[in-house]
Design a protein around this motif. Structure first.
Motif, short mmCIF file in Angstrom:
data_model
loop_
_atom_site.label_atom_id
_atom_site.label_comp_id
_atom_site.label_asym_id
_atom_site.label_seq_id
_atom_site.Cartn_x
_atom_site.Cartn_y
_atom_site.Cartn_z
N ARG A 56 0.82 -1.10 0.13
CA ARG A 56 -0.14 0.04 -0.16
C ARG A 56 0.82 1.37 -0.08
O ARG A 56 0.41 2.23 -0.59
N ASP A 57 2.03 1.37 0.63
CA ASP A 57 3.00 2.34 0.49
C ASP A 57 3.74 2.30 -0.69
O ASP A 57 4.64 3.45 -0.89
N GLY A 58 3.53 1.36 -1.77
CA GLY A 58 4.34 1.52 -3.00
C GLY A 58 5.43 0.84 -2.95
O GLY A 58 6.40 1.18 -3.73
N ASN A 59 5.77 -0.11 -2.17
CA ASN A 59 7.12 -0.81 -1.95
C ASN A 59 6.80 -2.05 -2.97
O ASN A 59 5.98 -2.84 -2.76
N ALA A 60 7.59 -1.82 -4.30
CA ALA A 60 7.51 -2.71 -5.32
C ALA A 60 8.08 -4.09 -4.79
O ALA A 60 7.62 -5.12 -5.42
N ALA A 61 9.20 -4.13 -3.92
CA ALA A 61 9.98 -5.47 -3.54
C ALA A 61 8.90 -6.20 -2.60
O ALA A 61 8.85 -7.46 -3.02
N ALA A 62 8.04 -5.69 -1.85
CA ALA A 62 7.02 -6.35 -0.98
C ALA A 62 6.05 -6.89 -2.25
O ALA A 62 5.45 -8.02 -1.86
N ALA A 63 5.62 -6.18 -3.10
CA ALA A 63 4.57 -6.65 -4.21
C ALA A 63 4.91 -7.78 -4.86
O ALA A 63 4.41 -8.74 -5.27
N VAL A 64 6.39 -7.75 -5.19
CA VAL A 64 7.08 -8.82 -5.99
C VAL A 64 7.09 -10.21 -4.86
O VAL A 64 6.55 -11.11 -5.30
N ALA A 65 7.38 -10.03 -3.81
CA ALA A 65 7.62 -11.05 -2.73
C ALA A 65 6.24 -11.66 -2.63
O ALA A 65 6.01 -12.93 -2.63
N PHE A 66 5.14 -11.16 -2.20
CA PHE A 66 3.88 -11.33 -2.19
C PHE A 66 3.21 -11.86 -3.35
O PHE A 66 2.67 -12.83 -3.25
N SER A 67 3.51 -11.71 -4.50
CA SER A 67 3.13 -12.28 -5.88
C SER A 67 3.70 -13.59 -5.86
O SER A 67 3.04 -14.71 -6.19
#
Length: 147
Positions: A56-67
């Protein structure tokens, strides 16, 4: 199309098989998707970092990891769905799959120390490595399900 032709089409073996099988397919899909959502929620609750807040804060690394988590759960669930024959079978194997995959994820998280902090800091390379490890375990678990 005249009414007798329509009646013939509706009475065909293919249409009857579809009419019988489609509700079952929807039920199997529903159970499997519920297991995927439950597994993702459990993972989010059990991780040392809060990926959803980071995303939600725009962290691309977290989005990749959760994907990677979603794919890592979906792969063995898809195989479990394909080899199961009933809702009970799907539920039992699906729960076992989610539990085993969450355990594998925790082991990967422990072995790859320092990655949570690097993901919090937005380091995409750390997230890609984590995704690779999680997808690898997912593929091995999926293969184990096929016997």
């Amino acid at each position: 199309m005249d009414p007798s032709s329509l009646s013939t089409v509706l009475e065909s073996a293919e249409v009857q098989a579809f009419a019988t099988g489609f509700p079952t397919t929807l039920a199997h899909l529903g159970v499997t998707l519920a297991l995927l959502v439950a597994g993702a929620i459990l993972y989010a609750l059990l991780t040392p970092w809060k990926e959803i807040a980071l995303i939600r804060d725009g962290n691309a690394a977290a989005a990749v990891a959760f994907s990677g988590v979603l794919l890592g759960l979906a792969i063995p669930l898809a195989i479990s769905l394909s080899v199961s024959t009933s809702l009970k079978d799907i539920a039992l194997w699906g729960v076992a799959t989610v539990v085993l995959q969450l355990l594998a994820f925790r082991i990967v998280d422990m072995l790859l120390t320092g990655l949570p902090q690097r993901i919090r800091e937005g380091e995409v390379s750390a997230a890609v490595l984590l995704v690779g490890a999680k997808l690898s375990t997912a593929l091995i678990l999926a293969a184990a399900l096929t016997g």
